[in-house]
Design an enzyme around this catalytic site. Sequence first.
Site, PDB file in Angstrom:
ATOM      1  N   GLU A  78       0.798  -1.220   0.000  1.00 29.55           N
ATOM      2  CA  GLU A  78       0.000   0.000   0.000  1.00 29.55           C
ATOM      3  C   GLU A  78       0.835   1.277   0.000  1.00 29.55           C
ATOM      4  OE1 GLU A  78      -3.130   0.611  -0.307  1.00 29.55           O
ATOM      5  OE2 GLU A  78      -3.936  -1.427  -0.260  1.00 29.55           O
ATOM      6  N   SER A 336     -31.745 -20.520  53.913  1.00 26.39           N
ATOM      7  CA  SER A 336     -30.830 -20.889  55.001  1.00 26.39           C
ATOM      8  C   SER A 336     -29.354 -20.759  54.633  1.00 26.39           C
ATOM      9  CB  SER A 336     -31.109 -22.337  55.424  1.00 26.39           C
ATOM     10  OG  SER A 336     -32.420 -22.478  55.919  1.00 26.39           O
TER      11      SER A 336
END
Length: 700
Positions: A78, A336
């Site tokens: 690129e 509990s």
Amino acid sequence: MLNKYVVTTVMLVIMASLLFWFLSPITTKNRVQYPSALLLSQQQHVLHRYSNAKGQYQFDVELDNVSKEYLKLLINYEDKYFFEHYGINFSSLLRALKQWLSNGRVISGGSTITMQLVRIEQNIPRTVLGKLQQLFFALKYEFTLSKQQILQRYVNQIPFGGNYLGIEAASRFYFSVSAQQLTRAQAALLVALPQRPSAYRPDRYPELAIKMRNKVAQRAYQNHILSQLQLDAILEQPLELQPLKQQVYSEHIAAWLRQHTKSSIIRTTISEQVQYQLNLIADVYKPLLNYDNSIAIIVIENDTANILGYLGSIDFWNKEIDGQVDLVRAKRSPGSTLKPFIYALALEQQWIHSKSSLIDTIHSFDGYRPQNFNKKYQQLIQADEALIQSKNVAAVQLLNTIEITSLINLLNKAHIQISPEQQNLSLALGGAELSLWQLVQLYRSLARNGLYCPLTWKSRSSGCPNKPLLSPESAYITFQILSQQLGPSYRIPAYQRKIAWKSGTSSNQRDAWAIGVSGDYTVGVWTGRADGGSVHNQLGRISAGPILFDVFDSLAPDTYKIEKPNRVSQIQPCHKATATASNTCSDSQAGAYIIDSFIPKTLKVDGSIINSKQSLSHLNLANLLSQELVIKSPENLTHLFKHQQSTLKLKSNQKGIDWYIDGQLLSSNQITLNKLTNGDHLVEACNKLFCAKSSITIHP
């Protein structure tokens, strides 16, 4: 002269404006409010993915997490002078302009990587004026950002076809690997793809994609980026796409992290194997549930407090059961499940040892009169048996002894806040609201010397920041007590794993809980309805317990051994405080755990303490046990008429009795009938251990 000053002023304004523009921060026009994100497992595989508000997938990564081979091939193809120019390559621009003028169309682009990034971020059109804007912005980018920053922003935003933006998204969705794991052949293909993303998509046009990949590789060879051997390897490599597949589903984790993190790549501690097993176990139990019931499960690693598995509901997409409600974090009555920590505090404060005698009969604690779940009582019971059998009265007795503030302080240390109106004795039986998330953090401390560590989704670099929650001694003893409990249906854990566990059921059977801890893991299970409705015959031990043991059986064997602290020892006491009503010494306390060789007080009722050297006659307990409490007046099923008498005197066969009407403590042994409504009422007489009942009916 005036014109000269005007021109100078205008030039200065223009120059100042340009300088201000160059120095101002770069803003982009294409950022969305809700970015996409990728949720990764402990093994760095994809658990979940989110698109952004535009339906795109874009996952920002640091350059250090991008393949070096990809970056070399990209720059070569690129913009091979990327690190040498200042955003504009004039020779490339002139070449592109000459080709355009000669051919009447664009033959090759002259844009640098910086210029391409500008076009993406600023949405600049492909026009002559747009090209000028691009040039100015390129200079600004180079002036403001480093080359590394420009390159990083570029690779995170370039298009790769469809709705995939950025190198990480392309790597994941085309090859099921991270951008750091790309092979040379894969990297070459992804360098070519952004040239024409729709035309070169490898999943649609594989032959063209391979052709462009090879072109990238050949140019790299020509520029001495690749050797002949490396080029040949790429040219011979088949395409071999591996589209992303999510094997493990964890929607609740994804939804929570989506709200609480801004990261694009979210690396979690979730184990794929554990998460898969949770989903599998949930599928097994799904047909056994009522149609509107759900399941929540969480698994943590004790050493790090890492979350290994997380199931927020049995079916995230089922609207009938409110499947999207995260039931791991939903606060419900814990039943509990807080009892072990009441016992641990009582052990720590040396009110009891593991086999101290506690009361197991209906008793009033300042007007609060708890009853056992099954309405069965043993009169006196050892502490370890009381905890294993989940005796309500004994738990309230201990909470009343250690004082509620002790339990509140413990919960606060674990960042659990209880509202002031819930800070009463009912806390022992589920009178507040907690979540599965909070409970597993408490239970983990039982296997880690009483230390608390907050749960985490991310691996810690410096270890778990443990803070004291319980003493190592009380945590160890509580673990040993809970591990004596048999599994549901007498089930034996796999690998001979030692599991300390406790079940719980909230009032009206709305919630069923089972929390367990072993050397390496803590597991929490909840079953019930997301809307909080009651469930027929739902009990923690029966509904949640089997799931808990299935989850433990799916985990790897434990490696951590829980060692007994030096201050803990075992005795075989036999003293009058543990004698029966006939003062016959019993050996039922053999093997009691004590701390610092101290034999603590063994019974506390209404503030009166029986010490190891005191006889039971201190409370005339033998008489209470031998003489049945009877209400003489009123007799059971008595009918009383207000017009015949105004008061009713209460009588029993014992002295020092507390009287109750419909659960309310009376100030005397007399009832004013006119203050009672017409209908049925319950009269109760209670001594220090027992209560007798009599039902009456009031008429006008």
